[in-house]
Scaffold this motif. Structure first.
Motif, mmCIF file in Angstrom:
data_model
loop_
_atom_site.group_PDB
_atom_site.id
_atom_site.type_symbol
_atom_site.label_atom_id
_atom_site.label_comp_id
_atom_site.label_asym_id
_atom_site.label_seq_id
_atom_site.Cartn_x
_atom_site.Cartn_y
_atom_site.Cartn_z
ATOM 1 N N ILE A 112 0.849 -1.193 0.000
ATOM 2 C CA ILE A 112 0.000 0.000 0.000
ATOM 3 C C ILE A 112 0.879 1.234 0.000
ATOM 4 C CG2 ILE A 112 -1.677 1.326 1.320
ATOM 5 C CD1 ILE A 112 -2.886 -1.266 2.269
ATOM 6 N N GLN A 113 0.685 2.094 -0.979
ATOM 7 C CA GLN A 113 1.504 3.291 -1.130
ATOM 8 C C GLN A 113 0.920 4.436 -0.304
ATOM 9 O OE1 GLN A 113 1.291 3.088 -5.549
ATOM 10 N NE2 GLN A 113 3.521 3.193 -5.453
ATOM 11 N N ASP A 114 1.217 4.402 0.969
ATOM 12 C CA ASP A 114 0.732 5.427 1.885
ATOM 13 C C ASP A 114 1.728 5.533 3.022
ATOM 14 O OD1 ASP A 114 -0.584 6.877 3.959
ATOM 15 O OD2 ASP A 114 -2.520 6.398 3.074
ATOM 16 N N ASP A 115 2.246 6.750 3.259
ATOM 17 C CA ASP A 115 3.280 6.924 4.271
ATOM 18 C C ASP A 115 2.829 6.462 5.651
ATOM 19 O OD1 ASP A 115 4.759 8.003 2.290
ATOM 20 O OD2 ASP A 115 4.571 10.081 2.935
ATOM 21 N N ASP A 116 1.532 6.597 5.958
ATOM 22 C CA ASP A 116 1.040 6.288 7.296
ATOM 23 C C ASP A 116 0.323 4.947 7.356
ATOM 24 O OD1 ASP A 116 1.934 8.789 8.267
ATOM 25 O OD2 ASP A 116 0.158 9.750 7.407
ATOM 26 N N TYR A 117 0.450 4.133 6.318
ATOM 27 C CA TYR A 117 -0.304 2.887 6.274
ATOM 28 C C TYR A 117 0.660 1.729 6.077
ATOM 29 C CZ TYR A 117 -4.874 0.657 5.930
ATOM 30 O OH TYR A 117 -6.007 -0.072 6.187
ATOM 31 N N HIS A 118 1.174 1.236 7.172
ATOM 32 C CA HIS A 118 2.042 0.074 7.117
ATOM 33 C C HIS A 118 1.606 -0.895 8.204
ATOM 34 C CE1 HIS A 118 3.839 2.832 10.015
ATOM 35 N NE2 HIS A 118 4.352 1.784 10.620
ATOM 36 N N GLY A 119 1.800 -2.154 7.960
ATOM 37 C CA GLY A 119 1.359 -3.170 8.904
ATOM 38 C C GLY A 119 1.627 -4.543 8.331
ATOM 39 N N TYR A 120 0.674 -5.434 8.521
ATOM 40 C CA TYR A 120 0.844 -6.792 8.020
ATOM 41 C C TYR A 120 -0.445 -7.254 7.370
ATOM 42 C CZ TYR A 120 1.616 -11.815 7.836
ATOM 43 O OH TYR A 120 1.749 -13.101 7.411
ATOM 44 N N GLN A 121 -0.377 -7.540 6.082
ATOM 45 C CA GLN A 121 -1.539 -8.037 5.350
ATOM 46 C C GLN A 121 -1.052 -8.760 4.103
ATOM 47 O OE1 GLN A 121 -4.982 -7.665 6.114
ATOM 48 N NE2 GLN A 121 -5.302 -9.090 4.435
ATOM 49 N N ASN A 122 -1.520 -9.975 3.884
ATOM 50 C CA ASN A 122 -1.215 -10.712 2.670
ATOM 51 C C ASN A 122 -2.362 -10.574 1.680
ATOM 52 O OD1 ASN A 122 1.343 -11.913 3.408
ATOM 53 N ND2 ASN A 122 0.202 -13.173 4.863
ATOM 54 N N GLY A 123 -2.079 -10.824 0.403
ATOM 55 C CA GLY A 123 -3.127 -10.766 -0.605
ATOM 56 C C GLY A 123 -2.660 -10.061 -1.856
ATOM 57 N N PRO A 124 -3.601 -9.506 -2.639
ATOM 58 C CA PRO A 124 -3.241 -8.793 -3.872
ATOM 59 C C PRO A 124 -2.301 -7.629 -3.582
ATOM 60 C CG PRO A 124 -5.599 -9.233 -3.779
ATOM 61 C CD PRO A 124 -5.062 -9.585 -2.437
ATOM 62 N N ASN A 125 -1.594 -7.191 -4.631
ATOM 63 C CA ASN A 125 -0.560 -6.172 -4.414
ATOM 64 C C ASN A 125 -1.086 -4.898 -3.780
ATOM 65 O OD1 ASN A 125 -1.969 -5.313 -6.687
ATOM 66 N ND2 ASN A 125 -0.148 -4.897 -7.911
#
Length: 285
Positions: free
Chosen positions: A208-221
């Motif tokens: 996910i191309q978002d400076d404040d959106y990082h974490g853990y998630q599998n699936g589509p790009n």
């Protein structure tokens, strides 16, 4: 630090010795010379080239160092060490700021460099003497402390196959890629594409191309989440393996950017509350 460390070699089930190869333990420095006297500032990556050479990314020194296995000597190979941010100086292939990931193509012709704090990918022609360089692509804005409104990107890990170069952007928490065929389109005599040329833009692979959106998630790009992805590596089938640093796991990404857990344990999606550990066993344990 003991002189030798023992570890289990899973390939042949034997005990192997690990010994100091180059540098002076616990002594920071930027000194060329023999393997026993050379000093490094901060070694972050290495790549083995042809003709008994090893290239080392010395991050804090802002240079790529070369170890000649025939002479057992260490020397500067690429980079000025001045680490200048200002445009257009950062576009100069030999001006590096905090270089991190490096890799070499299978033929041993080119050394690729993640010029991390310039947000650029550069390459050096190893077949020429003296070597020449090019700036291939920009991964985003230059990393600099000018305020939280800037989108900052920082390519760290690099890997490649015969057609693509993939980089892990640890700050943007994404994976990007650059088609190597575009490198041959740089105008003859030029060191890079013009800064407004779209051919210098990398392609998005995953995250996910978002400076404040990082974490853990599998699936589509476009749904995948990383947290400070660092090292990356290709396998022969075209999968990219990602050292997802702050998630403490290894992820597997296919050609279209779909991700899955490969090795490690994570408590679940959309959380950063994941503790690391030192436990062997099955892949997801």
């Amino acid at each position: 630090h003991p002189k030798y460390l023992e570890y289990i070699d899973l390939a042949n089930k034997s005990i192997c010795d690990v010994e100091l190869f180059a540098g002076v333990p616990q002594k920071l420095g930027y000194v060329d010379g023999s393997l026993t006297t050379a000093r490094f500032m901060s070694t972050t990556s290495l790549a083995v080239g042809r003709e008994d050479t090893i290239f080392v990314s010395d991050n804090l020194a802002g240079v790529i160092r070369k170890i000649d296995m025939k002479t057992n000597q260490t020397s500067d190979y690429w980079g000025t060490g001045k680490q200048m941010y200002m445009y257009p100086l950062h576009e100069e292939p030999q001006n590096l700021v905090r270089p991190t990931g490096i890799c070499i193509d299978r033929k041993g012709h080119f050394l690729y460099i993640a010029d991390t704090f310039h947000s650029l990918i550069k390459r050096v022609n190893l077949t020429q003497n003296p070597p020449t360089g090019q700036t291939l692509c920009s991964t985003g804005r230059i990393v600099c402390p000018l305020g939280p409104t800037l989108r900052q990107t920082a390519p760290y890990g690099l890997c490649m196959n015969s057609s693509h170069l993939v980089f892990a952007d640890s700050m943007d928490c994404t994976l990007g890629m650059f088609r190597l065929e575009k490198a041959e389109q740089i105008p003859q005599g030029e060191k890079s594409f013009h800064k407004d040329d779209p051919r210098r833009d990398p392609e998005y692979l995953s995250g996910i191309q978002d400076d404040d959106y990082h974490g853990y998630q599998n699936g589509p790009n476009h749904e995948t989440q990383f947290s400070a992805p660092y090292g990356v590596g290709y396998d022969r089938k075209g999968f990219v393996y990602v050292a997802d640093s702050f998630n403490h796991v290894i992820r597997k990404v296919n050609r279209v950017g779909t991700s899955e857990l490969f090795v490690g344990y994570h408590k679940g999606p959309r959380t950063l509350a994941n503790n690391g550990g030192h436990v062997d066993g099955k892949g997801e344990n």
